[in-house]
Design a protein around this motif. Structure first.
Motif, PDB file in Angstrom:
ATOM      1  N   GLY A 235       0.802  -1.220   0.000  1.00 25.45           N
ATOM      2  CA  GLY A 235       0.000   0.000   0.000  1.00 25.45           C
ATOM      3  C   GLY A 235       0.829   1.261   0.000  1.00 25.45           C
ATOM      4  O   GLY A 235       0.351   2.327   0.413  1.00 25.45           O
ATOM      5  N   LYS A 236       2.088   1.176  -0.473  1.00 23.54           N
ATOM      6  CA  LYS A 236       2.982   2.324  -0.457  1.00 23.54           C
ATOM      7  C   LYS A 236       3.265   2.867  -1.852  1.00 23.54           C
ATOM      8  O   LYS A 236       4.254   3.569  -2.069  1.00 23.54           O
ATOM      9  CB  LYS A 236       4.300   1.950   0.231  1.00 23.54           C
ATOM     10  N   LEU A 237       2.401   2.522  -2.796  1.00 24.13           N
ATOM     11  CA  LEU A 237       2.546   3.059  -4.139  1.00 24.13           C
ATOM     12  C   LEU A 237       1.295   3.844  -4.504  1.00 24.13           C
ATOM     13  O   LEU A 237       0.191   3.292  -4.535  1.00 24.13           O
ATOM     14  CB  LEU A 237       2.769   1.936  -5.160  1.00 24.13           C
ATOM     15  N   ARG A 238       1.468   5.131  -4.752  1.00 20.71           N
ATOM     16  CA  ARG A 238       0.357   5.990  -5.169  1.00 20.71           C
ATOM     17  C   ARG A 238       0.813   6.770  -6.394  1.00 20.71           C
ATOM     18  O   ARG A 238       1.310   7.898  -6.299  1.00 20.71           O
ATOM     19  CB  ARG A 238      -0.050   6.926  -4.030  1.00 20.71           C
ATOM     20  N   ALA A 239       0.679   6.121  -7.551  1.00 21.72           N
ATOM     21  CA  ALA A 239       1.106   6.724  -8.815  1.00 21.72           C
ATOM     22  C   ALA A 239      -0.061   7.457  -9.461  1.00 21.72           C
ATOM     23  O   ALA A 239      -1.182   6.960  -9.471  1.00 21.72           O
ATOM     24  CB  ALA A 239       1.642   5.646  -9.747  1.00 21.72           C
ATOM     25  N   THR A 240       0.218   8.630  -9.989  1.00 27.41           N
ATOM     26  CA  THR A 240      -0.831   9.438 -10.612  1.00 27.41           C
ATOM     27  C   THR A 240      -0.402   9.856 -12.010  1.00 27.41           C
ATOM     28  O   THR A 240       0.732   9.617 -12.443  1.00 27.41           O
ATOM     29  CB  THR A 240      -1.114  10.702  -9.781  1.00 27.41           C
ATOM     30  N   GLY A 241      -1.309  10.515 -12.707  1.00 30.05           N
ATOM     31  CA  GLY A 241      -0.996  11.078 -14.019  1.00 30.05           C
ATOM     32  C   GLY A 241      -0.490  10.030 -14.990  1.00 30.05           C
ATOM     33  O   GLY A 241      -1.042   8.940 -15.113  1.00 30.05           O
ATOM     34  N   SER A 242       0.601  10.353 -15.684  1.00 28.09           N
ATOM     35  CA  SER A 242       1.147   9.456 -16.704  1.00 28.09           C
ATOM     36  C   SER A 242       1.706   8.160 -16.123  1.00 28.09           C
ATOM     37  O   SER A 242       1.929   7.195 -16.857  1.00 28.09           O
ATOM     38  CB  SER A 242       2.248  10.177 -17.485  1.00 28.09           C
ATOM     39  N   LEU A 243       1.927   8.119 -14.802  1.00 28.01           N
ATOM     40  CA  LEU A 243       2.451   6.909 -14.159  1.00 28.01           C
ATOM     41  C   LEU A 243       1.369   6.093 -13.470  1.00 28.01           C
ATOM     42  O   LEU A 243       1.678   5.094 -12.808  1.00 28.01           O
ATOM     43  CB  LEU A 243       3.534   7.279 -13.135  1.00 28.01           C
ATOM     44  N   ALA A 244       0.123   6.467 -13.630  1.00 30.22           N
ATOM     45  CA  ALA A 244      -0.964   5.771 -12.933  1.00 30.22           C
ATOM     46  C   ALA A 244      -1.008   4.284 -13.268  1.00 30.22           C
ATOM     47  O   ALA A 244      -1.436   3.468 -12.447  1.00 30.22           O
ATOM     48  CB  ALA A 244      -2.302   6.433 -13.268  1.00 30.22           C
ATOM     49  N   PHE A 245      -0.543   3.909 -14.473  1.00 25.13           N
ATOM     50  CA  PHE A 245      -0.582   2.494 -14.855  1.00 25.13           C
ATOM     51  C   PHE A 245       0.289   1.621 -13.949  1.00 25.13           C
ATOM     52  O   PHE A 245       0.101   0.401 -13.871  1.00 25.13           O
ATOM     53  CB  PHE A 245      -0.153   2.324 -16.316  1.00 25.13           C
ATOM     54  N   LEU A 246       1.259   2.243 -13.251  1.00 34.25           N
ATOM     55  CA  LEU A 246       2.119   1.466 -12.359  1.00 34.25           C
ATOM     56  C   LEU A 246       1.348   0.861 -11.184  1.00 34.25           C
ATOM     57  O   LEU A 246       1.786  -0.134 -10.606  1.00 34.25           O
ATOM     58  CB  LEU A 246       3.259   2.343 -11.819  1.00 34.25           C
ATOM     59  N   ASN A 247       0.215   1.443 -10.837  1.00 32.44           N
ATOM     60  CA  ASN A 247      -0.559   0.927  -9.702  1.00 32.44           C
ATOM     61  C   ASN A 247      -1.004  -0.514  -9.925  1.00 32.44           C
ATOM     62  O   ASN A 247      -1.173  -1.265  -8.966  1.00 32.44           O
ATOM     63  CB  ASN A 247      -1.789   1.816  -9.462  1.00 32.44           C
ATOM     64  N   LYS A 248      -1.181  -0.880 -11.191  1.00 30.41           N
ATOM     65  CA  LYS A 248      -1.612  -2.246 -11.499  1.00 30.41           C
ATOM     66  C   LYS A 248      -0.629  -2.945 -12.440  1.00 30.41           C
ATOM     67  O   LYS A 248      -0.979  -3.929 -13.087  1.00 30.41           O
ATOM     68  CB  LYS A 248      -3.009  -2.220 -12.135  1.00 30.41           C
ATOM     69  N   TYR A 249       0.587  -2.446 -12.470  1.00 29.20           N
ATOM     70  CA  TYR A 249       1.557  -2.974 -13.431  1.00 29.20           C
ATOM     71  C   TYR A 249       2.004  -4.390 -13.069  1.00 29.20           C
ATOM     72  O   TYR A 249       2.223  -4.710 -11.903  1.00 29.20           O
ATOM     73  CB  TYR A 249       2.787  -2.068 -13.504  1.00 29.20           C
ATOM     74  N   GLU A 250       2.137  -5.220 -14.092  1.00 28.34           N
ATOM     75  CA  GLU A 250       2.665  -6.578 -13.938  1.00 28.34           C
ATOM     76  C   GLU A 250       3.820  -6.756 -14.908  1.00 28.34           C
ATOM     77  O   GLU A 250       3.663  -6.532 -16.109  1.00 28.34           O
ATOM     78  CB  GLU A 250       1.581  -7.626 -14.213  1.00 28.34           C
ATOM     79  N   TYR A 251       4.931  -7.176 -14.375  1.00 30.64           N
ATOM     80  CA  TYR A 251       6.136  -7.401 -15.188  1.00 30.64           C
ATOM     81  C   TYR A 251       6.050  -8.793 -15.794  1.00 30.64           C
ATOM     82  O   TYR A 251       6.054  -9.792 -15.094  1.00 30.64           O
ATOM     83  CB  TYR A 251       7.370  -7.272 -14.304  1.00 30.64           C
ATOM     84  N   LYS A 252       5.975  -8.858 -17.124  1.00 31.84           N
ATOM     85  CA  LYS A 252       5.739 -10.128 -17.807  1.00 31.84           C
ATOM     86  C   LYS A 252       6.935 -10.596 -18.639  1.00 31.84           C
ATOM     87  O   LYS A 252       6.828 -11.602 -19.339  1.00 31.84           O
ATOM     88  CB  LYS A 252       4.528  -9.988 -18.734  1.00 31.84           C
ATOM     89  N   LEU A 253       8.030  -9.882 -18.579  1.00 35.09           N
ATOM     90  CA  LEU A 253       9.175 -10.229 -19.415  1.00 35.09           C
ATOM     91  C   LEU A 253       9.898 -11.459 -18.885  1.00 35.09           C
ATOM     92  O   LEU A 253      10.061 -11.630 -17.682  1.00 35.09           O
ATOM     93  CB  LEU A 253      10.150  -9.053 -19.499  1.00 35.09           C
ATOM     94  N   GLY A 254      10.345 -12.295 -19.800  1.00 34.55           N
ATOM     95  CA  GLY A 254      11.132 -13.462 -19.431  1.00 34.55           C
ATOM     96  C   GLY A 254      12.607 -13.107 -19.367  1.00 34.55           C
ATOM     97  O   GLY A 254      12.984 -11.941 -19.171  1.00 34.55           O
ATOM     98  N   LEU A 255      13.458 -14.095 -19.594  1.00 33.36           N
ATOM     99  CA  LEU A 255      14.893 -13.886 -19.466  1.00 33.36           C
ATOM    100  C   LEU A 255      15.616 -14.607 -20.606  1.00 33.36           C
ATOM    101  O   LEU A 255      15.429 -15.822 -20.798  1.00 33.36           O
ATOM    102  CB  LEU A 255      15.379 -14.411 -18.118  1.00 33.36           C
ATOM    103  N   ASN A 256      16.376 -13.861 -21.376  1.00 34.89           N
ATOM    104  CA  ASN A 256      17.319 -14.390 -22.368  1.00 34.89           C
ATOM    105  C   ASN A 256      16.711 -14.963 -23.641  1.00 34.89           C
ATOM    106  O   ASN A 256      17.339 -14.934 -24.697  1.00 34.89           O
ATOM    107  CB  ASN A 256      18.223 -15.469 -21.746  1.00 34.89           C
ATOM    108  N   LEU A 257      15.514 -15.514 -23.597  1.00 29.12           N
ATOM    109  CA  LEU A 257      14.997 -16.291 -24.719  1.00 29.12           C
ATOM    110  C   LEU A 257      14.557 -15.422 -25.890  1.00 29.12           C
ATOM    111  O   LEU A 257      14.183 -14.260 -25.730  1.00 29.12           O
ATOM    112  CB  LEU A 257      13.825 -17.162 -24.260  1.00 29.12           C
TER     113      LEU A 257
END
Length: 664
Positions: A235-257
């Protein structure tokens, strides 16, 4: 004076103009763009940036602030006037060419406008640079809606609004998608009409991949993603404006492939090579639209050895090689064309000799003193150019998130990787054009210091492939290794066949860079202190060493052997389609090297100068005769200079010829 105070001072002097239809075009509906034209005369800036004499930093800074405020003011008035749902576009129109009459009458006292036009265009160009820099200072939300055009653009019958928008993917360094390079200083890019292609040696980079695991690539993007995720969970992330998408961001990148887009890049490359070179490399091929094994014969009909491909054991390298082969052999299945070629997989990741992963066997390269030369310089630069971005983004985050330059650099890095996987990324629109230009340069700094002229092992890392190239060109094996060459493989006709129409070696971006360094390609060489890095922004004009041009995903370095009927073939200045193979059975051999479809300047390695970049095979062998000596392989890779910490910054020549600046 602080920027905020200067802006306040400038704003009070802005001429207030009523907003009416003469200044703007109202959209008929919400889907049409709302246009505003901001007309600028160079005379309005002449007292700040005079045409004659040197413009000091303070005057240039003041001019940029004037331009910034003018555009922000225009946007403010547009926002008050337009329907808020309609997209908007601010056209900054610089009246440069028309100023020739003012120069002719008032400066030269003559109606002859030749010299006057030159002065007017010079003044317009300087003002264009001012507004482009001011545009980079605008927020990304505003900057993307600005088009800057000149009167001279209209005089030349060009429609400025039809020109492509700023393409950020051209500034992603080695993370850029493949496209032909802009060129490397060679005027003509065509093969002379009295020459034909006899052989091609290909050093190829893999296609688009997920981030690697290194600390400054996937390690950094993963670290930032974890920081966002952990803050969000607590509960320590309060992103607004152009960064609002970070509130629900999911990192989906893999590695090396390799990604799906990356496999397409490799497949397309193989298909294009068949189309452009295949019919000239194999006999009786002119009427064939695709490969079949019956084509793989000599002129007398006797069978040839199958096409030979080498790759490292890394999955993304190996899979790229297979997809390339599928394109060349016209088989969409990535693995089902393997009966048409021989594939040699050379292990990577240990300490074995492998010219396609030469850093593994170069002990000193893996010493922290040496391996991080480029990374250290890169970090200095991105901490400089991202200062504004850190402040800009911090206003959209809670203060205890503690956003750093390293975080923001991770955000920039995620953009090209997500585009290579998803096709788009919310991170891409966050940055200004200048910040993308700087991002590309930051990667060039890294590679220059890690793998090129800025690293004492730069030449040594590339010399193994150069030795193999020279051996193939001279139809000989290599029985003794004095570099990363694996002489067990290279002294065996099964694993190092000679006389092939083409060779394909799949490898990494850094190997291409090191090979160009080992060749001594002076075109890419920086100053005696390397590439500048403790600077606020990328140099303008840019350095020749530009990873976006050199090693995008799918980069390819071609060494072509041409057979020419003349010992001095006539330069071909215009492009034309070659429908059939020239009937040249014997003649003079020439070398042409191309990087991403543009010819390299071989005169910068010691060949005679030609405007089409050709070099006779004889001259090429002479020019490369000292590459082993200049690489200093044993000393560079196994000497004790690293342990003694003799080097603390970029070197000048890619070897141990150290300048004072590189010594402790």
């Amino acid at each position: 004076m602080e920027d905020s105070k200067i802006i306040t001072q400038i704003s009070s002097n802005i001429v207030q103009v009523s907003w009416n239809d003469e200044l703007s075009t109202q959209p008929k509906n919400n889907n049409e763009k709302f246009y505003c034209c901001l007309g600028i005369s160079p005379s309005q800036f002449r007292r700040i940036i005079p045409l004659k004499g040197k413009v000091d930093h303070a005057s240039s800074h003041m001019a940029i602030l004037h331009a910034q405020v003018a555009m922000e003011y225009a946007f403010e008035r547009m926002d008050r006037s337009k329907n808020r749902d309609a997209p908007m576009l601010l056209i900054v129109f610089i009246a440069d060419a028309i100023q020739k009459y003012n120069f002719a009458v008032f400066e030269y006292k003559s109606l002859q406008t030749g010299k006057a036009l030159t002065c007017a265009l010079e003044e317009g160009h300087r003002l264009l640079n001012v507004f482009e820099q001011a545009q980079s200072r605008l927020s990304p939300e505003l900057s993307q809606h600005v088009r800057i055009i000149r009167w001279n653009d209209l005089c030349c019958n060009e429609n400025p609004l039809s020109r492509k928008e700023f393409d950020i993917s051209r500034y992603w360094g080695n993370l850029s998608p493949y496209r032909p390079s802009n060129g490397f200083g060679v005027k003509y890019n065509e093969i002379p009409s009295d020459c034909t292609t006899s052989q091609v040696h290909i050093l190829h980079r893999h296609g688009q991949r997920f981030p690697s695991g290194t600390f400054d690539d996937g390690g950094n993007t993963q670290r930032f993603a974890d920081k966002v995720t952990n803050a969000s969970r607590c509960g320590k992330l309060r992103a607004t404006g152009s960064l609002a998408f970070l509130n629900k961001y999911e990192y989906k990148l893999g590695l090396n492939l390799l990604t799906a887009i990356g496999s397409t890049t490799a497949f397309t490359s193989g298909s294009n090579f068949w189309t452009q070179y295949g019919r000239f490399l194999y006999e009786n091929m002119s009427n064939s639209t695709q490969w079949n094994d019956s084509l793989n014969v000599f002129a007398d009909g006797s069978p040839r050895r199958k096409p030979f491909i080498r790759t490292t054991s890394q999955a993304r390298i190996y899979e790229s090689a297979r997809w390339w082969a599928s394109g060349f052999f016209n088989n969409p299945d990535g693995g089902s064309s393997n009966t048409s070629y021989d594939l040699l997989i050379i292990p990577e990741g240990g300490t074995e000799n492998n010219t396609l992963a030469s850093y593994d066997s170069c002990t000193n390269y893996n010493d922290p003193t040496i391996v991080f030369i480029g990374d250290t310089a890169q970090a200095v630069f991105y901490n400089n150019y991202l200062k504004d971005a850190v402040g800009r983004f911090s206003t959209h985050l809670n203060s205890d998130f503690n956003l750093t330059a390293m975080d923001v650099y991770a955000m920039q890095t995620i953009c090209p990787y997500e585009v290579a996987y998803f096709g788009s990324s919310d991170f891409c629109s966050l940055f200004t054009d200048q910040e993308w230009i700087d991002f590309g340069y930051s990667l060039s700094i890294q590679f220059y210091g890690d793998y090129s002229f800025g690293n004492p092992t730069g030449r040594a890392q590339g010399i193994g492939y150069v030795q193999e190239l020279l051996a193939r060109l001279q139809n000989r094996y290599i029985d003794i290794s004095e570099s990363s060459v694996n002489s067990t493989l290279d002294n065996n006709p099964t694993t190092f066949p000679l006389g092939q129409p083409f060779y394909l070696d799949y490898s990494h971006d850094d190997i291409i860079v090191s090979v160009l360094t080992a060749l001594g390609m002076e075109y890419f060489k920086g100053s005696s202190t390397g590439l500048p890095y403790d600077i606020p922004h990328a140099p303008n004009p840019p350095e020749n060493f530009d990873l976006s041009q050199m090693t995008p995903f799918g980069a390819r370095l071609f060494t072509e052997v041409l057979t020419c009927s003349s010992s001095n073939p006539k330069v071909k200045k215009t492009k034309s389609t070659v429908y059939s193979k020239p009937n040249i059975t014997d003649g003079t051999k020439f070398i042409r090297m191309q990087l991403n479809e543009k010819t390299l300047p071989l005169h910068t390695i010691g060949c005679p100068v030609r405007s089409d970049g050709l070099c006779s095979l004889e001259d090429f062998l002479v020019a490369t005769a000292k590459t082993n000596e200049e690489a200093q392989y044993a000393a560079a890779c196994f000497g004790d200079y690293a342990a003694k910490k003799l080097i603390t910054s970029q070197v000048s020549n890619g070897n141990l010829d150290l300048t004072d600046a590189a010594r402790k």
